[in-house]
Design a protein around this motif. Structure first.
Motif, PDB file in Angstrom:
ATOM      1  N   ARG A   1      37.608  46.216  44.138  1.00  4.96           N
ATOM      2  CA  ARG A   1      38.942  46.786  44.337  1.00  4.96           C
ATOM      3  C   ARG A   1      39.007  48.018  43.431  1.00  4.96           C
ATOM      4  O   ARG A   1      38.868  47.889  42.201  1.00  4.96           O
ATOM      5  CB  ARG A   1      40.039  45.807  43.937  1.00  4.96           C
ATOM      6  CG  ARG A   1      40.067  44.508  44.745  1.00  4.96           C
ATOM      7  CD  ARG A   1      40.408  44.753  46.199  1.00  4.96           C
ATOM      8  NE  ARG A   1      40.663  43.522  46.950  1.00  4.96           N
ATOM      9  CZ  ARG A   1      39.749  42.881  47.694  1.00  4.96           C
ATOM     10  NH1 ARG A   1      38.503  43.314  47.776  1.00  4.96           N
ATOM     11  NH2 ARG A   1      40.104  41.790  48.379  1.00  4.96           N
TER      12      ARG A   1
ATOM     13  N   TYR B   1      52.130  42.637  37.191  1.00  7.30           N
ATOM     14  CA  TYR B   1      50.973  43.535  37.163  1.00  7.30           C
ATOM     15  C   TYR B   1      51.184  44.581  38.246  1.00  7.30           C
ATOM     16  O   TYR B   1      51.615  44.257  39.356  1.00  7.30           O
ATOM     17  CB  TYR B   1      49.717  42.732  37.450  1.00  7.30           C
ATOM     18  CG  TYR B   1      48.532  43.543  37.973  1.00  7.30           C
ATOM     19  CD1 TYR B   1      47.467  43.892  37.137  1.00  7.30           C
ATOM     20  CD2 TYR B   1      48.475  43.939  39.320  1.00  7.30           C
ATOM     21  CE1 TYR B   1      46.389  44.625  37.623  1.00  7.30           C
ATOM     22  CE2 TYR B   1      47.404  44.672  39.800  1.00  7.30           C
ATOM     23  CZ  TYR B   1      46.370  45.019  38.954  1.00  7.30           C
ATOM     24  OH  TYR B   1      45.315  45.746  39.432  1.00  7.30           O
TER      25      TYR B   1
ATOM     26  N   GLN C   1      45.852  51.379  44.204  1.00  2.37           N
ATOM     27  CA  GLN C   1      44.543  51.119  44.802  1.00  2.37           C
ATOM     28  C   GLN C   1      44.199  52.216  45.800  1.00  2.37           C
ATOM     29  O   GLN C   1      45.051  52.631  46.590  1.00  2.37           O
ATOM     30  CB  GLN C   1      44.548  49.746  45.493  1.00  2.37           C
ATOM     31  CG  GLN C   1      43.210  49.394  46.117  1.00  2.37           C
ATOM     32  CD  GLN C   1      42.967  47.913  46.387  1.00  2.37           C
ATOM     33  OE1 GLN C   1      41.969  47.557  46.993  1.00  2.37           O
ATOM     34  NE2 GLN C   1      43.851  47.053  45.914  1.00  2.37           N
TER      35      GLN C   1
ATOM     36  N   HIS D   1      42.782  34.277  45.761  1.00  2.88           N
ATOM     37  CA  HIS D   1      42.992  33.939  44.357  1.00  2.88           C
ATOM     38  C   HIS D   1      44.343  33.261  44.162  1.00  2.88           C
ATOM     39  O   HIS D   1      45.196  33.271  45.062  1.00  2.88           O
ATOM     40  CB  HIS D   1      42.836  35.176  43.459  1.00  2.88           C
ATOM     41  CG  HIS D   1      43.436  36.437  44.010  1.00  2.88           C
ATOM     42  ND1 HIS D   1      44.777  36.626  44.158  1.00  2.88           N
ATOM     43  CD2 HIS D   1      42.842  37.582  44.458  1.00  2.88           C
ATOM     44  CE1 HIS D   1      45.000  37.836  44.652  1.00  2.88           C
ATOM     45  NE2 HIS D   1      43.834  38.443  44.865  1.00  2.88           N
TER      46      HIS D   1
ATOM     47  N   ARG E   1      51.435  44.481  48.634  1.00  3.83           N
ATOM     48  CA  ARG E   1      51.069  45.910  48.659  1.00  3.83           C
ATOM     49  C   ARG E   1      52.265  46.691  49.157  1.00  3.83           C
ATOM     50  O   ARG E   1      52.888  46.298  50.152  1.00  3.83           O
ATOM     51  CB  ARG E   1      49.922  46.202  49.626  1.00  3.83           C
ATOM     52  CG  ARG E   1      48.997  45.060  49.915  1.00  3.83           C
ATOM     53  CD  ARG E   1      47.855  45.006  48.969  1.00  3.83           C
ATOM     54  NE  ARG E   1      47.274  43.677  48.940  1.00  3.83           N
ATOM     55  CZ  ARG E   1      46.673  43.189  47.864  1.00  3.83           C
ATOM     56  NH1 ARG E   1      46.588  43.889  46.768  1.00  3.83           N
ATOM     57  NH2 ARG E   1      46.150  41.982  47.884  1.00  3.83           N
TER      58      ARG E   1
ATOM     59  N   HIS F   1      40.495  44.471  52.737  1.00  6.82           N
ATOM     60  CA  HIS F   1      41.083  45.743  53.142  1.00  6.82           C
ATOM     61  C   HIS F   1      40.031  46.597  53.832  1.00  6.82           C
ATOM     62  O   HIS F   1      38.897  46.689  53.366  1.00  6.82           O
ATOM     63  CB  HIS F   1      41.616  46.512  51.932  1.00  6.82           C
ATOM     64  CG  HIS F   1      42.400  45.681  50.963  1.00  6.82           C
ATOM     65  ND1 HIS F   1      43.559  45.030  51.305  1.00  6.82           N
ATOM     66  CD2 HIS F   1      42.181  45.384  49.647  1.00  6.82           C
ATOM     67  CE1 HIS F   1      44.012  44.380  50.242  1.00  6.82           C
ATOM     68  NE2 HIS F   1      43.190  44.569  49.239  1.00  6.82           N
TER      69      HIS F   1
ATOM     70  N   ASP G   1      49.754  47.894  44.286  1.00  6.79           N
ATOM     71  CA  ASP G   1      49.617  46.434  44.230  1.00  6.79           C
ATOM     72  C   ASP G   1      50.607  45.882  43.219  1.00  6.79           C
ATOM     73  O   ASP G   1      50.696  46.392  42.095  1.00  6.79           O
ATOM     74  CB  ASP G   1      48.218  46.045  43.735  1.00  6.79           C
ATOM     75  CG  ASP G   1      47.114  46.359  44.730  1.00  6.79           C
ATOM     76  OD1 ASP G   1      47.294  46.079  45.919  1.00  6.79           O
ATOM     77  OD2 ASP G   1      46.066  46.877  44.296  1.00  6.79           O
TER      78      ASP G   1
ATOM     79  N   LEU H   1      51.364  42.184  41.497  1.00 10.46           N
ATOM     80  CA  LEU H   1      50.907  40.798  41.384  1.00 10.46           C
ATOM     81  C   LEU H   1      51.636  40.094  40.241  1.00 10.46           C
ATOM     82  O   LEU H   1      52.067  40.750  39.279  1.00 10.46           O
ATOM     83  CB  LEU H   1      49.397  40.730  41.080  1.00 10.46           C
ATOM     84  CG  LEU H   1      48.396  40.935  42.228  1.00 10.46           C
ATOM     85  CD1 LEU H   1      48.223  42.415  42.524  1.00 10.46           C
ATOM     86  CD2 LEU H   1      47.047  40.322  41.899  1.00 10.46           C
TER      87      LEU H   1
HETATM   88  O1  GTQ Z   1      43.502  44.017  46.544  1.00  7.50           O
HETATM   89  O2  GTQ Z   1      42.948  41.943  46.323  1.00  7.50           O
HETATM   90  O3  GTQ Z   1      45.229  45.408  42.142  1.00  7.50           O
HETATM   91  O4  GTQ Z   1      42.555  41.020  43.920  1.00  7.50           O
HETATM   92  C1  GTQ Z   1      44.176  43.348  41.674  1.00  7.50           C
HETATM   93  C2  GTQ Z   1      43.501  42.243  42.136  1.00  7.50           C
HETATM   94  C3  GTQ Z   1      44.272  44.197  43.899  1.00  7.50           C
HETATM   95  C4  GTQ Z   1      43.330  43.004  45.842  1.00  7.50           C
HETATM   96  C5  GTQ Z   1      44.560  44.320  42.568  1.00  7.50           C
HETATM   97  C6  GTQ Z   1      43.218  42.114  43.481  1.00  7.50           C
HETATM   98  C7  GTQ Z   1      43.605  43.101  44.374  1.00  7.50           C
END
Ligand code: GTQ
Length: 350
Positions: A71, A93, A97, A110, A116, A151, A163, A165
């Motif tokens: 990523r 977080y 990206q 995970h 997004r 992606h 992103d 999280l």
């Molecule tokens: O796109 O799956 O910014 O797993 C951090 C961990 C994006 C993702 C992130 C991730 C992803």
């Protein structure tokens, strides 16, 4: 009351005896963990201008091939927590990206939940749980806990998205981990459109979802139109705000973080209610000034399109549309669902 004993007041040999047994006296640290009247917040009001970070993100595209990154993300880190902690707030977080034409970010899943918010570019898609979800500016795409996601990008220009999280919280809970997988088989049909209009659910015979997360893509065209029709029905000073919800439950789309879309009318000034949860603001359209906190400790930011900023909890936030001609549109992420579930909030006054 404030005159509690200090660690230095105790004989060093006594403190050592305690430490040897993994014991600590509370009173020297009591005011630290329960400060008077207002909590201590490490989260600093922080602004990440897109214009400054964009060239550095594109540079990452030259420096690091996707195969070496999995990523390719620049993390929007809050200096108050220490940059290496990679957190915007206690539970949030943020990362920008980059996916270049033809690239593929392989399938994994995970424990943290992700969403997004698409910032620029066309032609990318995220496949979540077998559903191939197209990505356009302003779309909100969910990758909830445990679901496979990858992606891809069939377009011709770089695609960037934000992103969000709940990684810092899940990591703190010692529950953060991932599994790698194979490229997903894409399920036929367009299940992401089953809940395309608010107030209309598929009937039981009509493929009503039994999934915990029945709606994975919230197109910006729908959210923007919904904000404009809501604004038409409200008073000029009313907040024009929508919450992204799970269409089957009416509750927040995810368990930990909350997501909202907010419109400011031309010239509108909006003082947000002060709550316990930290918030993130991402400007989708227009120009907005943000005042975080009051007095000498307060901070002011001017958000241009695609800029992102954050504010700690227990802090007054005032938003002002810088234009007197055009509306402005913001994406808001907060820790509301988490605080609500935990029953955490400001104490009622004495
Ligand atoms: O796109 O799956 O910014 O797993 C951090 C961990 C994006 C993702 C992130 C991730 C992803």
């Amino acid at each position: 009351m404030n005159d509690l004993g200090r660690l230095e007041d105790l004989p060093p040999s006594y403190v050592e005896d305690l430490r040897a047994l993994n014991l600590v006296p509370l009173w020297p640290s009591l005011r630290g963990v329960l400060p008077p009247k207002v909590p201590t917040r490490r989260t600093c009001a922080t602004h990440w201008p897109y214009e400054s970070l964009r060239p550095l993100l594109l540079k990452a595209g030259e420096l690091t091939p996707i195969e070496k990154a999995e990523r390719r993300v620049l993390v929007l880190a809050n200096p108050g927590h220490g940059l290496e902690k990679m957190q915007a707030s206690p539970a949030i977080y943020l990362g920008m990206q980059l996916l270049l034409p033809g690239e593929w970010a392989p399938s994994h899943r995970h424990t943290p939940n992700a969403v997004r918010m698409v910032v620029e570019g066309d032609g990318a898609y995220t496949t979540v749980d077998g559903h191939r979800l197209p990505m356009s500016r302003g779309d909100l795409i969910l990758t909830p806990t445990g679901l496979w996601h990858e992606h891809g990008h069939d377009g011709t220009e770089p695609v960037v998205w934000l992103d969000v999280l709940d990684l810092p919280l899940v990591y703190y809970l010692e529950a953060s981990y991932h599994l790698n997988g194979q490229r997903q088989a894409v399920k036929p049909g367009a299940a992401e459109r089953r809940y395309a209009r608010g107030g209309l659910l598929p009937s039981p015979g009509g493929r009503r979802s039994t999934d915990a997360y029945p709606m994975l893509r919230y197109p910006w065209t729908e959210a923007r139109a919904a904000l404009l029709s809501l604004a038409a029905d409200l008073g000029d000073h009313d907040p024009v705000q929508l919450t992204y919800v799970n269409p089957e439950t009416g509750g927040p789309v995810q368990n930990i973080l909350g997501y909202h879309a907010l419109m400011l009318r031309p010239g509108q000034v909006l003082a947000l209610p002060v709550g316990s949860a930290a918030q993130v603001f991402h400007l989708i359209e227009g120009g907005v000034s943000v005042q975080v906190g009051e007095g000498p400790a307060g901070q002011a930011f001017t958000l241009a399109e695609a800029d992102t900023c954050c504010a700690p909890g227990y802090t007054a936030v005032t938003l002002r549309n810088a234009s007197i001609a055009e509306p402005a549109f913001l994406f808001v992420a907060d820790e509301g669902p988490l605080h609500e579930k935990l029953g955490v909030g400001p104490l009622p006054p004495a």
